[in-house]
Scaffold this active site. Sequence first.
Site, PDB file in Angstrom:
ATOM      1  N   GLU A   1      -6.196   6.644  -1.253  1.00 64.85           N
ATOM      2  CA  GLU A   1      -6.235   5.484  -0.372  1.00 64.85           C
ATOM      3  C   GLU A   1      -6.853   4.270  -1.060  1.00 64.85           C
ATOM      4  O   GLU A   1      -6.378   3.143  -0.904  1.00 64.85           O
ATOM      5  CB  GLU A   1      -7.035   5.821   0.896  1.00 64.85           C
ATOM      6  CG  GLU A   1      -6.343   6.781   1.843  1.00 64.85           C
ATOM      7  CD  GLU A   1      -5.056   6.215   2.399  1.00 64.85           C
ATOM      8  OE1 GLU A   1      -5.044   5.058   2.857  1.00 64.85           O
ATOM      9  OE2 GLU A   1      -4.035   6.932   2.361  1.00 64.85           O
TER      10      GLU A   1
ATOM     11  N   HIS B   1       0.833  -1.203   0.000  1.00 69.99           N
ATOM     12  CA  HIS B   1       0.000   0.000   0.000  1.00 69.99           C
ATOM     13  C   HIS B   1       0.866   1.251   0.000  1.00 69.99           C
ATOM     14  O   HIS B   1       0.717   2.140  -0.846  1.00 69.99           O
ATOM     15  CB  HIS B   1      -0.896  -0.038   1.242  1.00 69.99           C
ATOM     16  CG  HIS B   1      -1.713   1.193   1.479  1.00 69.99           C
ATOM     17  ND1 HIS B   1      -3.078   1.179   1.474  1.00 69.99           N
ATOM     18  CD2 HIS B   1      -1.358   2.481   1.764  1.00 69.99           C
ATOM     19  CE1 HIS B   1      -3.540   2.401   1.727  1.00 69.99           C
ATOM     20  NE2 HIS B   1      -2.501   3.206   1.916  1.00 69.99           N
ATOM     21  N   GLU B   2       1.803   1.336   0.936  1.00 69.06           N
ATOM     22  CA  GLU B   2       2.588   2.551   1.102  1.00 69.06           C
ATOM     23  C   GLU B   2       3.701   2.673   0.074  1.00 69.06           C
ATOM     24  O   GLU B   2       3.964   3.756  -0.445  1.00 69.06           O
ATOM     25  CB  GLU B   2       3.188   2.607   2.513  1.00 69.06           C
ATOM     26  CG  GLU B   2       2.164   2.637   3.630  1.00 69.06           C
ATOM     27  CD  GLU B   2       1.382   3.947   3.686  1.00 69.06           C
ATOM     28  OE1 GLU B   2       1.664   4.866   2.888  1.00 69.06           O
ATOM     29  OE2 GLU B   2       0.479   4.053   4.535  1.00 69.06           O
TER      30      GLU B   2
END
Length: 269
Positions: free
Chosen positions: A228, A170-171
């Site tokens: 996100e 994700h990051e």
Amino acid sequence: MEKYVEHFTTGNVNDHKDASRLWIKDVNPVVEVVVNKLSNAFVSSGVRAEFEGFVAAVKKETSKNFAHLVSKAEEILQRLTWGKAYEKDTFLKPDFTALDLIAYGVSGVAVGINIPNYNDIRQNEGFKNVSLSNSLSAQPKQRINFISEEDENLIFEYNERAFEVQIGLHEDMAVERCSRLQKNANGSFNFDQENTVDILTGEKITSWYQPGETWAGLFGQACCSYEECKAEAVGFVLCGDDDILKIFGYEGVLAENIIHSNWLSSILK
């Protein structure tokens, strides 16, 4: 560190930005100290007058896995569907660490953060990704409705390990990775206007950001939510790749359980 804290105490946004610039240059610390303005990603009003501050110790073994993932990022990014034309020209390799929180001053504890929360700094200068590992393990286990007992037990057993894979992807692979296709003030473009293909239509690109326009300016409070969602989707797609799971030490049946737990727990969020 004294200079970093000093910049944050002035109340001046330019000093805050300078503090963030100092912070991203402090790579691989043993103890991480953060003072940061909060993102408004999850605030319906789009405004939040709040800062966060925490002190945390680095989890060295887990951080090694994240560092290995970062080292393979440029190769892994080629697997994503948006293609090289939508990537930034220069890959900004982040400092990515797993942390155990010692103290956290904030109204709601996060489990993973991409900071600093200044879009221009993240876009052009760099950023850090941190996983706040023990904030997840500190949450009490509660009965999960609408799933079988077998799946519930699987989530309880593997969720923390699955989360490390998901937050890493994700990051590192998604947040702040895409370039903004923009027309410059002099009439030129920051991309190949003639040959860049719209990934939705398959045709030539027909729209772009005009001079001075920004992602946040056009999409407002929805921009962080879009970011996100993109990052979570990337994690769901890549968490099934064998070589990525091996970075974290997962193979065979264990790897299958990690994938299952990640997808299942994400659906239930």
